[in-house]
Scaffold this motif. Structure first.
Motif, PDB file in Angstrom:
ATOM      1  N   VAL A  39      -1.538   6.943   3.345  1.00  0.00           N
ATOM      2  CA  VAL A  39      -2.442   5.795   3.235  1.00  0.00           C
ATOM      3  C   VAL A  39      -3.527   5.951   4.293  1.00  0.00           C
ATOM      4  O   VAL A  39      -3.234   6.011   5.488  1.00  0.00           O
ATOM      5  CB  VAL A  39      -1.696   4.462   3.446  1.00  0.00           C
ATOM      6  CG1 VAL A  39      -2.675   3.289   3.333  1.00  0.00           C
ATOM      7  CG2 VAL A  39      -0.570   4.303   2.427  1.00  0.00           C
ATOM      8  N   THR A  42      -5.892   5.174  -1.763  1.00  0.00           N
ATOM      9  CA  THR A  42      -5.533   3.916  -1.100  1.00  0.00           C
ATOM     10  C   THR A  42      -6.009   3.935   0.344  1.00  0.00           C
ATOM     11  O   THR A  42      -5.856   4.940   1.040  1.00  0.00           O
ATOM     12  CB  THR A  42      -4.000   3.715  -1.130  1.00  0.00           C
ATOM     13  OG1 THR A  42      -3.531   3.827  -2.471  1.00  0.00           O
ATOM     14  CG2 THR A  42      -3.610   2.355  -0.584  1.00  0.00           C
ATOM     15  N   TYR A 101     -10.079   2.740  -6.946  1.00  0.00           N
ATOM     16  CA  TYR A 101      -9.342   2.891  -5.693  1.00  0.00           C
ATOM     17  C   TYR A 101      -8.754   1.531  -5.305  1.00  0.00           C
ATOM     18  O   TYR A 101      -9.101   0.486  -5.876  1.00  0.00           O
ATOM     19  CB  TYR A 101     -10.237   3.416  -4.577  1.00  0.00           C
ATOM     20  CG  TYR A 101     -11.524   2.645  -4.381  1.00  0.00           C
ATOM     21  CD1 TYR A 101     -11.564   1.506  -3.568  1.00  0.00           C
ATOM     22  CD2 TYR A 101     -12.707   3.049  -5.002  1.00  0.00           C
ATOM     23  CE1 TYR A 101     -12.739   0.794  -3.387  1.00  0.00           C
ATOM     24  CE2 TYR A 101     -13.887   2.342  -4.831  1.00  0.00           C
ATOM     25  CZ  TYR A 101     -13.901   1.218  -4.029  1.00  0.00           C
ATOM     26  OH  TYR A 101     -15.064   0.506  -3.861  1.00  0.00           O
ATOM     27  N   VAL A 102      -7.865   1.561  -4.309  1.00  0.00           N
ATOM     28  CA  VAL A 102      -7.234   0.342  -3.800  1.00  0.00           C
ATOM     29  C   VAL A 102      -7.585   0.174  -2.331  1.00  0.00           C
ATOM     30  O   VAL A 102      -7.421   1.098  -1.531  1.00  0.00           O
ATOM     31  CB  VAL A 102      -5.706   0.382  -3.963  1.00  0.00           C
ATOM     32  CG1 VAL A 102      -5.060  -0.846  -3.312  1.00  0.00           C
ATOM     33  CG2 VAL A 102      -5.319   0.463  -5.433  1.00  0.00           C
ATOM     34  N   ILE A 153       2.024   1.870  -3.485  1.00  0.00           N
ATOM     35  CA  ILE A 153       0.913   2.280  -4.349  1.00  0.00           C
ATOM     36  C   ILE A 153       0.522   3.729  -4.065  1.00  0.00           C
ATOM     37  O   ILE A 153       0.353   4.544  -4.977  1.00  0.00           O
ATOM     38  CB  ILE A 153      -0.290   1.340  -4.150  1.00  0.00           C
ATOM     39  CG1 ILE A 153       0.059  -0.079  -4.632  1.00  0.00           C
ATOM     40  CG2 ILE A 153      -1.514   1.855  -4.889  1.00  0.00           C
ATOM     41  CD1 ILE A 153      -0.954  -1.130  -4.229  1.00  0.00           C
ATOM     42  N   ALA A 154       0.364   4.055  -2.788  1.00  0.00           N
ATOM     43  CA  ALA A 154      -0.053   5.408  -2.413  1.00  0.00           C
ATOM     44  C   ALA A 154       0.976   6.447  -2.823  1.00  0.00           C
ATOM     45  O   ALA A 154       0.626   7.597  -3.119  1.00  0.00           O
ATOM     46  CB  ALA A 154      -0.306   5.475  -0.907  1.00  0.00           C
ATOM     47  N   LEU A 164       0.827  -1.213   0.000  1.00  0.00           N
ATOM     48  CA  LEU A 164       0.000   0.000   0.000  1.00  0.00           C
ATOM     49  C   LEU A 164       0.857   1.258   0.000  1.00  0.00           C
ATOM     50  O   LEU A 164       0.523   2.249  -0.655  1.00  0.00           O
ATOM     51  CB  LEU A 164      -0.943   0.006   1.194  1.00  0.00           C
ATOM     52  CG  LEU A 164      -2.048  -1.050   1.212  1.00  0.00           C
ATOM     53  CD1 LEU A 164      -2.887  -0.914   2.477  1.00  0.00           C
ATOM     54  CD2 LEU A 164      -2.934  -0.960  -0.023  1.00  0.00           C
TER      55      LEU A 164
END
Length: 586
Positions: free
Chosen positions: A272, A258, A290-291, A251-252, A248
């Motif tokens: 995050v 996220t 979104y994640v 990714i963020a 995460l």
């Protein structure tokens, strides 16, 4: 594949499902049996072995569900996030409170947290008490997920065919091309770009094998970014919160919306979001992608009402089939990122030598090739460190690349005793154990580890660039105590000293592998654990420029009934022969 009693198991969905139901029940019983065995042992023996932690007293914590427990002089094997059972002396008869999570440690006290903590004070009033390991029965989650897979259209028509038949594996060509171009534009090498393109072009499934240091998390972040850009809802999952949080963060960092659901904020970057329930995420995009990061178990509770377009599994080699299916039932496309040559799933009901049909990643990558790509350039290890694992585990396909390719550890004013060990020309060094009677704890080797750390630090290497790997918690504790004595508690914390399981995904300039065991009879008895190739691979591939192995120099290759283990002895000896031999004296 085989059933739990070893009989052949066919490839029909019904046979696979029965196999998984049996496995879930076997794991449940094995976990319970292990706990009962520990609880029933005499207290003095458990304290000596580190299975039990003693406390001088308990106090109410900052919140109603928290407890401060003040430690006595005993040294246990417990770590942050372990579950504990508090008792007055006999865990199976004098229970005070169970399912307490070990959440924090200060000098002389532990913070424990659990939903039953407030009830403790009805039984406990003062004085010493003890903590044993505890567990939670998660079999209901597994069974619920398996039932849904077994009966739902998604399970029968999309998921099970990937595991038991030969379905057509389809890709969208233009999405592959676009994904490869995107990856190349962000500095990816050819194989990383191929992996990103395959994942973005997959209609159902893609598998990315990422050997140590090959940039799999970077590829994962790029994949997630592009999926979200095209409006997809992505579930980012793994077997541990640590793995999820690491993914995460990557990714963020790319500006992707996220959020982490449940678990803990510990280890998460500030950008995050964190919520206990997805419905409470104030920044949830209404129309865009979104994640969401969560364990598969969250799909049976907090995320039960949600579905996703794509599910990404990180550290997929450690995820069992039932755990993977739990998360797969919530998505339509599945991306698995891992390395079957690193740690397999932890299973109590099966031997480490069992076939790999219960690892989702090993099963998928062994069945088909068209949905799998292997990253082949490591940016972590120099070329001398890369050579042996490449030959032994990756068919000579793994190559050192980047600025670290030819870099060697350069220290100044190294003490004469350690001059040969820290010779820059020797990236891999082997030191025979100083105690040939040692089993899981080796004080002589532990002192050598501490001395080497002190010499490296005095010669210019920051403590934070030193990592120590050991198979046994007892040896890890012995080393940690010596480091605290040498450097002080706060400085010693900079040196990562832990078991193999906790070191996967980490890297350091210098790695010391302390195998501890010297007794060859004992070594033969624990060979399935000590020389397991996946464990050895993880242990030696954390190093960037220098690897020091302190372990048994086998006088003769032991004879083992298992052919697999017999081959592992030869692999270990090959590693010893690859290293520079340096002898130290106690």
């Amino acid at each position: 594949m085989q059933t739990m009693d070893g009989t052949p198991c066919g490839s029909a969905p019904s046979e696979l499902m029965q196999f998984l139901y049996d496995f879930v029940e076997a794991e449940k019983q094995a976990n319970l049996a292990q706990l009962l065995q520990v609880w029933a042992q005499p207290l003095a023996g458990k304290l000596a072995k580190g299975w039990t932690q003693g406390f001088t007293r308990l106090e109410r914590g900052p919140c109603g569900d928290e407890i401060w427990a003040y430690t006595d002089q005993s040294e246990s094997r417990f770590r942050i996030n372990d579950l504990l059972l508090l008792h007055s002396g006999q865990a199976d008869q004098e229970r005070l409170c169970g399912q307490l999570k070990f959440v924090a440690e200060e000098d002389g006290r532990w913070l424990l947290k659990g939903k039953f903590a407030s009830l403790l004070w009805e039984l406990y009033h003062s004085g010493p008490c003890y903590a044993d390991p505890d567990g939670i029965d998660l079999s209901d989650y597994y069974l619920r997920a398996l039932d849904e897979i077994n009966t739902s259209p998604r399970g029968r028509q999309r998921i099970l065919p990937l595991l038991v038949t030969e379905p057509a594996i389809n890709f969208i060509t233009q999405d592959i091309k676009d994904g490869e171009a995107f990856a190349k534009a962000h500095g990816c090498n050819d194989r990383q770009a191929e992996a990103v393109g395959m994942a973005l072009g997959a209609e159902h499934i893609a598998c990315i094998q990422g050997p140590p240091g090959t940039g799999k998390t970077r590829a994962l972040a790029l994949i997630a970014e592009r999926l979200v850009a095209r409006g997809e809802r992505v579930l980012m999952t793994s077997h541990t919160h640590m793995a999820i949080n690491n993914a995460l963060n990557k990714i963020a960092a790319r500006g992707v919306p996220t959020v982490k659901v449940a678990g803990s904020r510990e280890g998460l970057a500030a950008n995050v979001s964190y919520v206990e329930d997805l419905a409470n995420w104030e920044d949830l995009p209404v129309d865009g992608g979104y994640v969401v990061g969560a364990t598969p178990f969250a799909t049976c509770s907090r995320l039960e009402a949600y579905s996703f377009d794509t599910v990404i599994f990180d550290e997929a080699s450690q995820i069992t089939l039932p755990l993977a299916l739990m998360a797969m039932r919530k998505g339509n496309c599945y991306i698995f990122i891992g390395d079957q040559k690193q740690l397999p799933p932890v299973m109590l009901s099966r031997s480490v030598l069992a076939d790999d049909s219960l690892s989702i990643f090993s099963r998928l990558t062994s069945q088909r090739a068209e949905h799998t790509v292997m990253l082949d350039q490591t940016y972590r290890m120099n070329q001398w460190l890369t050579d042996w694992p490449s030959r032994m585990y990756y068919k000579q396909r793994l190559m050192a690349a980047g600025s670290n390719q030819q870099r060697q550890l350069q220290l100044r004013d190294v003490p004469e005793r350690f001059a040969e060990i820290f010779d820059p020309q020797a990236s891999v060094v082997f030191i025979p154990t100083g105690d040939r009677t040692a089993k899981t704890r080796n004080p002589v080797d532990a002192q050598w580890v501490c001395d080497i750390c002190q010499a490296a630090h005095a010669s210019g290497l920051p403590l934070a660039q030193i990592g120590i790997v050991t198979p046994y918690r007892a040896q890890g504790r012995a080393i940690q105590q010596l480091l605290i004595k040498q450097f002080g508690r706060e400085s010693a914390k900079q040196v990562v000293a832990d078991t193999v399981e906790r070191m996967q995904g980490q890297e350091r300039e210098l790695i010391i592998l302390s195998m501890a065991s010297g007794d060859e009879v004992f070594i033969g008895a624990v060979a399935e654990f000590l020389f397991q190739p996946e464990r050895l691979n993880v242990s030696i591939t954390r190093a960037m420029t220098k690897l020091i192995i302190i372990g048994p120099h086998l006088r003769a290759e032991p004879v083992h009934a298992r052919e697999e283990v017999q081959a592992w002895f030869a692999q270990y000896q090959s590693l010893v022969d690859h290293a520079r031999l340096v002898r130290l004296t106690p």
